[in-house]
Design an enzyme around this catalytic site. Sequence first.
Site, short mmCIF file in Angstrom:
data_model
loop_
_atom_site.label_atom_id
_atom_site.label_comp_id
_atom_site.label_asym_id
_atom_site.label_seq_id
_atom_site.Cartn_x
_atom_site.Cartn_y
_atom_site.Cartn_z
N GLN A 91 0.82 -1.21 0.00
CA GLN A 91 0.00 0.00 0.00
C GLN A 91 0.86 1.26 0.00
O GLN A 91 1.75 1.40 0.84
CB GLN A 91 -0.90 0.00 1.24
CG GLN A 91 -1.84 1.18 1.36
CD GLN A 91 -2.67 1.10 2.63
OE1 GLN A 91 -2.26 0.49 3.61
NE2 GLN A 91 -3.83 1.72 2.64
N TYR A 147 0.08 4.77 0.61
CA TYR A 147 -0.80 5.86 1.08
C TYR A 147 0.01 6.94 1.81
O TYR A 147 0.14 8.05 1.36
CB TYR A 147 -1.89 5.29 2.00
CG TYR A 147 -3.17 4.90 1.31
CD1 TYR A 147 -3.18 4.42 0.01
CD2 TYR A 147 -4.39 4.97 1.96
CE1 TYR A 147 -4.35 4.04 -0.62
CE2 TYR A 147 -5.58 4.60 1.35
CZ TYR A 147 -5.55 4.13 0.06
OH TYR A 147 -6.73 3.77 -0.55
N GLU A 158 -9.93 -1.65 5.64
CA GLU A 158 -8.69 -1.80 6.40
C GLU A 158 -8.95 -1.69 7.89
O GLU A 158 -8.42 -2.48 8.69
CB GLU A 158 -7.66 -0.74 5.97
CG GLU A 158 -6.35 -0.84 6.73
CD GLU A 158 -5.34 0.23 6.35
OE1 GLU A 158 -4.17 0.09 6.74
OE2 GLU A 158 -5.72 1.21 5.69
N SER A 193 -4.97 7.38 12.58
CA SER A 193 -4.74 7.39 14.02
C SER A 193 -6.07 7.40 14.78
O SER A 193 -7.10 7.87 14.28
CB SER A 193 -3.90 8.61 14.43
OG SER A 193 -4.66 9.80 14.30
N ASN A 194 -6.04 6.87 16.01
CA ASN A 194 -7.28 6.79 16.79
C ASN A 194 -7.89 8.16 17.05
O ASN A 194 -9.12 8.30 17.14
CB ASN A 194 -7.01 6.06 18.11
CG ASN A 194 -6.88 4.56 17.91
OD1 ASN A 194 -6.89 4.06 16.79
ND2 ASN A 194 -6.76 3.83 19.01
#
Length: 395
Positions: free
Chosen positions: A126, A128, A244, A380-381
């Site tokens: 990937q 990204y 994902e 990210s969370n």
Amino acid sequence: MDLSFSPEEEAFRAEVRQFLAEELPEDIARRTREGRELEKADMDRWHAILNARGWLAVTWPEEYGGTGWTPVQRHIFEEECARASAPRTLSFGLAMLGPVLIKFGTGAQKAELLPRILDGRDWWCQGYSEPGAGSDLAGLKTRAVHDGDDYVINGQKTWTTLGQHANRIFCLVRTDPDAKKQAGISFVLADLDTPGIEMRPIRLIEGGHEVNEVFFTDARVPVANRVGEENQGWTIAKYLLTHERTNIAGVGFSIQAFENLRALSRRSRRNGRRMIDDPLFAARLARIEIDLEAMKITNLRMLSDATKNGQPGPESSMLKVKGTVIRQALNDLSRRALGPAAAPFPSEDLEGNAALVDPDQAANAARYFNNRKISIYGGSNEIQKNILAKTMLGL
């Protein structure tokens, strides 16, 4: 929601267990159980075994070579694979690019690329994240300029997981620098042996080589390798990321990790008593179990909704956040249960520490350090909480 399993579903569970008992190679199961890094040959071998059974592309429709399973069957399969210490299948082709091609790809792209994912001829990675575009992925700067039938690509990607094994990469590139940043991005596929593409390793905190950085210098990629319309890449990127994030949660594997931790806490002793009998440790273990049960129900509900709607919804962000927090909590509590035995890194020669280490837990320190990243990758969370606040709460 009816949380009991039907007789047909229990029969399916028995079939999966029998398959794993007969077909999962013991050496691969042992390395997975001990948390040790698998070789490419190990991953290819398990990929081929699943493909031969027709149980590889669990999220694909049957018409493209998928299983056509119900959400409950997929949940059962993941649970049983985790219980048997089967490795997780590589997600980039199966769980990310495959669904994108099925939804956005041309007939020719589907006919050429989907079978190559299934039979293992193509190993995808990937492209990204970039050094300046991680959480703000739409801020990416890798540029693709039209030149005849090609795009000429210049830029850099980073955190490319297992790219050292891959032969192809799917990328987000900027095709319109003057448009709003989300509106000027396209989704393209490239062969990694293309002149002008270079991959360099990144060493992680626990010493492993799992991720890489990729440099594009006047790399020419056919325009025919674009998936979807030009400048439609952000729509495709968001679609891929929902798949994902669902995969990152790893519900079945967290359930098995919890069972391993509970067994470990009964064996481990501190100051003459079992860790499970320590009130503070037991309370922490109970908190994880409660969160894990809630996540299991949420996962089943989300899988059911995805089947009806054709794709995961914003709930995938919830699963990603909670799933990664639970996995990190499991790593932390395992480290506490092991005490000094948590210190060794994976090694065939543990020297004086060998007597301290439970073979199934020898790689605990490496897992603990490596899994600090899971709350960051895939979005990210903190960003996921913003997505939930906007899309589900209307804030």
